[in-house]
Design a protein around this motif. Sequence first.
Motif, PDB file in Angstrom:
ATOM      1  N   ARG A 129       0.485  -0.829  -0.306  1.00  0.00           N
ATOM      2  CA  ARG A 129       0.024  -0.082  -0.247  1.00  0.00           C
ATOM      3  C   ARG A 129       1.117   2.011   0.065  1.00  0.00           C
ATOM      4  O   ARG A 129       1.620   1.786   0.924  1.00  0.00           O
ATOM      5  CB  ARG A 129      -0.943   0.045   1.211  1.00  0.00           C
ATOM      6  CG  ARG A 129      -1.837  -0.808   0.949  1.00  0.00           C
ATOM      7  CD  ARG A 129      -3.015  -1.146   2.444  1.00  0.00           C
ATOM      8  NE  ARG A 129      -2.164  -0.720   3.473  1.00  0.00           N
ATOM      9  CZ  ARG A 129      -2.559  -1.598   3.996  1.00  0.00           C
ATOM     10  NH1 ARG A 129      -3.172  -2.699   4.845  1.00  0.00           N
ATOM     11  NH2 ARG A 129      -1.551  -2.208   5.339  1.00  0.00           N
TER      12      ARG A 129
ATOM     13  N   MET B 102       1.265   5.344  -1.637  1.00  0.00           N
ATOM     14  CA  MET B 102       0.305   6.528  -2.311  1.00  0.00           C
ATOM     15  C   MET B 102       1.539   7.285  -3.113  1.00  0.00           C
ATOM     16  O   MET B 102       2.603   7.374  -2.780  1.00  0.00           O
ATOM     17  CB  MET B 102      -0.058   7.663  -1.372  1.00  0.00           C
ATOM     18  CG  MET B 102      -1.472   8.151  -0.703  1.00  0.00           C
ATOM     19  SD  MET B 102      -2.958   8.187  -1.665  1.00  0.00           S
ATOM     20  CE  MET B 102      -2.626  10.085  -2.037  1.00  0.00           C
TER      21      MET B 102
ATOM     22  N   ALA C  72      -3.584   6.479  -5.218  1.00  0.00           N
ATOM     23  CA  ALA C  72      -2.859   5.765  -4.119  1.00  0.00           C
ATOM     24  C   ALA C  72      -3.145   3.889  -4.653  1.00  0.00           C
ATOM     25  O   ALA C  72      -4.310   3.433  -5.559  1.00  0.00           O
ATOM     26  CB  ALA C  72      -4.429   6.220  -3.402  1.00  0.00           C
TER      27      ALA C  72
END
Length: 180
Positions: free
Chosen positions: A82, A84, A99
């Motif tokens: 995960r 950004m 994202a």
Amino acid sequence: MAQLATAENGWIDTTKATDPEAIALVKELLETQIYCNLSTCSPTGLPWSSPLLFVWDQGLNLYWSSAIAAQHSQNLYQNQGRAMVTVYDPRRIKAAFFAGIATELTALEPLQQVLSRFDQRAKRPTPRQAADYLGASPRRMYQFTVQQAWVSGDRLLSQGQLIDTKVQLDLDCLKDYFSP
């Protein structure tokens, strides 16, 4: 239901999710900017930000290379990839925000195609080979799959203060714009 940017929705405008100008801004930024900013977080909550040379493809995947031991790489491994990514033009204060999930690129043929893009974009005098990012190499090539996207929106005046807004983009519409 689409909403204009307000304090109640975090200054996110969803009324322009398919706006051609907003979507074109993403492509313009990807084409003109060679560095992105990768933001990750450790499992204990320590944020980490890293500027990286990147390339992208027609499927709206972004790619970069990093050392396996780098803090941002370790954060990716520990947080299911995960992250950004922000690509921005500081002169115009315009940005694309993504994202998504980053994974190691391990297949030989796609890796070599991405490396060719890097060689062109970075103007490398000596081309890199897939072996430079596999096996015992301390570096890896990462593929970032975009799951959500935003661009800089209008600046709004609220209680005498200028507020930066974002336009949340429709991902299917955005990907259609990039497909051949």
